[in-house]
Enzyme design. Structure first.
Site, PDB file in Angstrom:
ATOM      1  N   LYS A  90       0.832  -1.208   0.000  1.00  0.00           N
ATOM      2  CA  LYS A  90       0.000   0.000   0.000  1.00  0.00           C
ATOM      3  C   LYS A  90       0.870   1.263   0.000  1.00  0.00           C
ATOM      4  O   LYS A  90       0.565   2.221  -0.706  1.00  0.00           O
ATOM      5  CB  LYS A  90      -0.887   0.025   1.243  1.00  0.00           C
ATOM      6  N   GLU A 110      -3.338   7.804   7.617  1.00  0.00           N
ATOM      7  CA  GLU A 110      -4.074   8.708   6.735  1.00  0.00           C
ATOM      8  C   GLU A 110      -5.314   9.246   7.424  1.00  0.00           C
ATOM      9  O   GLU A 110      -5.742   8.736   8.458  1.00  0.00           O
ATOM     10  CB  GLU A 110      -4.424   8.016   5.401  1.00  0.00           C
ATOM     11  N   HIS A 117     -16.060  -5.308   6.381  1.00  0.00           N
ATOM     12  CA  HIS A 117     -15.171  -4.743   5.347  1.00  0.00           C
ATOM     13  C   HIS A 117     -15.214  -5.535   4.052  1.00  0.00           C
ATOM     14  O   HIS A 117     -14.285  -5.470   3.255  1.00  0.00           O
ATOM     15  CB  HIS A 117     -13.720  -4.648   5.828  1.00  0.00           C
ATOM     16  N   ARG A 136      -6.454  -7.829 -10.957  1.00  0.00           N
ATOM     17  CA  ARG A 136      -7.147  -9.050 -11.394  1.00  0.00           C
ATOM     18  C   ARG A 136      -8.577  -8.684 -11.748  1.00  0.00           C
ATOM     19  O   ARG A 136      -8.982  -7.527 -11.591  1.00  0.00           O
ATOM     20  CB  ARG A 136      -7.164 -10.053 -10.243  1.00  0.00           C
TER      21      ARG A 136
HETATM   22  P1  ADP Z   1      -7.728  -3.841   3.096  1.00  0.00           P
HETATM   23  O1  ADP Z   1      -6.753  -3.983   1.953  1.00  0.00           O
HETATM   24  O2  ADP Z   1      -7.135  -4.276   4.433  1.00  0.00           O
HETATM   25  O3  ADP Z   1      -9.080  -4.426   2.837  1.00  0.00           O
HETATM   26  P2  ADP Z   1      -8.420  -1.114   2.265  1.00  0.00           P
HETATM   27  O4  ADP Z   1      -7.388  -0.079   2.240  1.00  0.00           O
HETATM   28  O5  ADP Z   1      -8.827  -1.736   0.965  1.00  0.00           O
HETATM   29  O6  ADP Z   1      -7.943  -2.270   3.312  1.00  0.00           O
HETATM   30  O7  ADP Z   1      -9.712  -0.584   3.012  1.00  0.00           O
HETATM   31  C1  ADP Z   1     -10.810  -1.422   3.328  1.00  0.00           C
HETATM   32  C2  ADP Z   1     -12.020  -0.599   3.738  1.00  0.00           C
HETATM   33  O8  ADP Z   1     -11.716   0.222   4.869  1.00  0.00           O
HETATM   34  C3  ADP Z   1     -12.516   0.366   2.685  1.00  0.00           C
HETATM   35  O9  ADP Z   1     -13.380  -0.235   1.746  1.00  0.00           O
HETATM   36  C4  ADP Z   1     -13.204   1.410   3.534  1.00  0.00           C
HETATM   37  O10 ADP Z   1     -14.495   0.935   3.900  1.00  0.00           O
HETATM   38  C5  ADP Z   1     -12.357   1.486   4.783  1.00  0.00           C
HETATM   39  N1  ADP Z   1     -11.328   2.562   4.699  1.00  0.00           N
HETATM   40  C6  ADP Z   1     -10.082   2.467   4.155  1.00  0.00           C
HETATM   41  N2  ADP Z   1      -9.418   3.648   4.220  1.00  0.00           N
HETATM   42  C7  ADP Z   1     -10.246   4.516   4.837  1.00  0.00           C
HETATM   43  C8  ADP Z   1     -10.142   5.910   5.227  1.00  0.00           C
HETATM   44  N3  ADP Z   1      -9.060   6.638   5.009  1.00  0.00           N
HETATM   45  N4  ADP Z   1     -11.210   6.477   5.845  1.00  0.00           N
HETATM   46  C9  ADP Z   1     -12.334   5.763   6.118  1.00  0.00           C
HETATM   47  N5  ADP Z   1     -12.484   4.461   5.788  1.00  0.00           N
HETATM   48  C10 ADP Z   1     -11.459   3.838   5.161  1.00  0.00           C
END
Ligand code: ADP
Length: 665
Positions: free
Chosen positions: A116, A200, A235, A292
């Protein structure tokens, strides 16, 4: 185009890829684990090879073995589906080294998007908007704390190597920072072997909006618009749609260009998804790129009239993208519901078991008169009725995708289709999806990632009471099955069915803790049924071999399907699925007593006939004696093969509930 490909996956995605390959005249090789020998994806391919035991680590994740199978079968390429090896850069390299085409992006693009933090640094260079935050190398605790203070609370900490929400911590106040950092690092280290974190801004009520991108080896790259995947539990996505409600043409173009820039920055080829997190005001930030095909790709296919697996195969075999950006258009609205074997009332815990009964919605012809058929209804599934959802793999049963000319039409069709989807044998989320579709927030397109949590009361209402029509369906199914199994059962046609006299009995059904007593009076052409204060004349209009019933209940004609599974009647009617518990006194009498050699009266009554004599050899199910109880005759049958040792009563004797009637051996 390839002449033969291997599909390194299982379930619905393997079936999905096989379907397109077949349409294009490409032969397919399936691989399968011991648990999947009889599965749908094995049957869907031209040939299939067993690769190992059920555990994915010993089968679907064995890259080298799968490559060897592909070479032996003469396949030219491997489609990894999603999950398993699909985002494994080493596997992509190994395919290339073996002279096989990996149907996916170049290994370096997978690597670039794998972290990431690294992905964010790359995106920053490509001017893709990022959530304000820090994703650099400096991992000093005090430095990270300063960064969090600078960003402003609430702040979200993520594991840089993360996935599946692991390590994520929301911090509300500066004072909580140190403890949250330590806990995020611990979880990151134990989950990914890497304690690097990023911080963030934690967005309030964000939406998850992602862009489908596609690139070929000739330098073309397009976006196929967006999908809104805000509705998530744990999630994970559960309902997806395209286009995103409220999206403006300008915003779409901006997000599309940002996604294409992201893909180009890593030399992307093939199908990819750039995930953004968006504020309610529409501002959006890069979250991650999935290198993918996504589970939810069908909604994009429906609104664009494309087959993304066909695009993948064409691009992987060196062809140009089938369409240019200006040739792509959005047509209507599509929704996807993921049907999972899980229990929404128990925290969405996966449920395993056999699909004892599964009836999918009749494919209603959604085509609009005069318009090109948008293929408006689709079920992508890797299982059939009778198959088992095992603990080894993802518990998704199917994806149901509907199309409408606008969102409301798509919603109405989804509601109708969900109401027609019948599953018995394990818990599913169908009822929950029905409530979700009808909920104010979803129906009103008031979307954000907290939608399910915010609407607990509406989405998890208390169970409503059973109505007479639902209970009548279960009762008629029971009464009819007794007629058809005459001999085994006391209320059989020859004894219990009296055309002219008034015969009564009481049936007790349960729904959770509530008991429902139904008084049934047999009448010439049907029954009079009474439930509490409610009374109705009930007649069976029709019944078919698939458990479908039509009843006349007073002035109402009711259709329903009733499936008996052990001691439960599953009633599907009036858009509902209700599970009614029923304790069959006779089934239990027989079971318990088969071992002891005793047979007892299941209720008080009078002996009216003895059908056997002492010393007689009887076979299981053979009628032994007839009792009269509650104005009905009641045949007691042998629970097992045996010899009658003793008869305790004579004709005309009164017997009490539980009295021993005879001994056999
Ligand atoms: P992972 O790869 O662990 O699944 P992601 O970065 O894809 O994590 O985030 C998963 C979920 O978490 C997102 O779909 C969203 O619902 C929430 N999320 C991620 N970043 C943020 C943020 N900065 N603020 C609020 N919610 C977030």
């Amino acid at each position: 185009m390839f002449s033969k490909i291997l599909i390194a996956n299982r379930g619905e995605i393997a079936c999905r890829v096989a379907a397109t390959a077949r349409r294009l005249g490409v032969q397919t090789v399936a691989v399968y684990s011991e648990a999947d020998a009889l599965s749908k994806h094995v049957a869907a391919c031209d040939e299939a090879v067993l690769i190992g035991p059920a555990a994915a680590k010993e089968s679907y994740l064995l890259g080298d073995k799968i490559i060897a199978v592909a070479l032996a079968a003469g396949a030219q390429a491997i489609h990894p589906g999603y999950g398993f090896l699909s985002e494994n850069a080493d596997f992509a390299d190994a395919c290339a080294n073996a002279g096989l085409v990996f149907i996916g992006p170049p290994a370096d693009a997978i690597r670039a998007m794998g972290s990431k933090s690294a992905a964010k640094t790359l995106m920053e260079k490509a001017s893709v908007p990022l959530v304000p935050g820090y994703h650099g190398e400096n991992q000093d605790a005090d430095f990270l704390h300063q960064q969090a203070d600078r960003i402003g609370y609430p702040v979200l900490l993520k594991a840089s190597a993360g996935g599946g929400g692991k390590g994520m911590r929301v911090i509300e106040h500066s004072a909580d920072f140190k403890a949250a950092l330590a806990s995020c690092q611990r979880e990151a280290l134990s989950s990914f072997g890497d304690d690097k974190v990023l911080a963030e801004k934690y967005l309030q009520r964000p939406r998850h909006i992602e862009i489908q991108v596609f690139a070929d080896t000739l330098g073309n790259c397009v976006y196929l618009f967006e999908r809104d995947c805000s509705v998530q539990r744990r999630h994970q996505k559960v309902l997806e749609e395209a286009p995103a409600p409220g999206m403006t043409a300008e915003r779409r173009a901006a997000m599309g260009s940002a996604a294409v820039a992201a893909a180009k920055a890593v030399g992307y080829v093939g199908a990819g998804t750039v995930e953004f997190i968006a504020n309610q005001d529409g501002s959006f930030y890069f979250m991650e790129m999935n290198t993918r095909l996504q589970v939810e790709h069908p909604v994009t296919e429906m609104i664009t009239g494309t087959d993304l697996v066909e695009w993948q195969l064409r691009v992987a075999s060196g062809e140009a993208l089938p369409l240019r950006q200006e040739q792509l258009q959005i047509h209507g609205h599509a929704l996807e519901a993921r049907i999972y074997a899980e229990n929404p009332d128990k925290g969405f815990l996966p449920s395993i078991g056999r699909l004892v009964h599964m009836q999918t919605p009749a494919a209603i012809n959604f085509a609009l008169g005069g318009q090109p058929d948008p293929a408006g209804f689709r079920i992508d599934s890797g299982v059939r009725a009778g198959d088992t959802i095992s603990p080894f793999y993802d518990p998704m049963i199917a994806k149901m995708i509907v199309w409408g000319k606008d969102r409301n039409e798509a919603l109405a069709r989804m509601a109708q289709a969900l109401a027609q989807y019948q599953i018995v044998g394990l818990s599913s989320n169908i009822g929950f999806l029905q409530r979700l579709i009808h909920s104010h927030a979803f129906a009103g397109a008031d979307l954000d990632t907290g939608l399910i949590e915010r609407n607990q009361a509406e989405l998890f209402p208390p169970q409503t009471a059973l109505s007479l029509p639902l209970i009548a369906l279960a009762a008629v199914s029971l009464l009819q099955s007794e007629i058809h199994s005459a001999g085994r059962n006391p209320w059989s046609s020859s004894h219990g069915w009296r055309m002219n006299s008034q015969l009564q009995r009481q049936l007790t059904f349960r729904q959770e803790e509530s008991h429902y007593q139904l008084d049934v009076t047999y009448q010439g052409k049907g029954w009079s049924m009474q439930l509490g204060d409610e009374q109705a004349q009930v007649q069976l209009i029709s019944q078919d071999a698939d458990n479908n019933f039509t009843l006349q209940i007073g002035a109402l004609t009711v259709n329903g399907t009733v499936v008996r599974h052990g001691e439960h009647f599953h009633v599907f009617s009036l858009g509902q699925h209700r599970e009614l518990g029923y304790t069959d006194p006779l089934l239990h009498a027989g079971e318990a007593e088969a071992e002891t050699g005793r047979l007892t009266a299941p209720m008080p009554g009078k002996i009216v006939a003895l059908l056997v004599v002492v010393g007689q050899t009887v076979s299981k199910g053979q009628p032994l004696l007839i009792m009269e109880a509650m104005k009905m005759e009641h045949t007691i049958a042998a629970p097992v093969d045996g010899i009658v040792k003793e008869l305790m009563y004579l004709i005309g004797d009164q017997v009490s509930d539980g009295a021993q009637l005879l001994m056999f051996e």
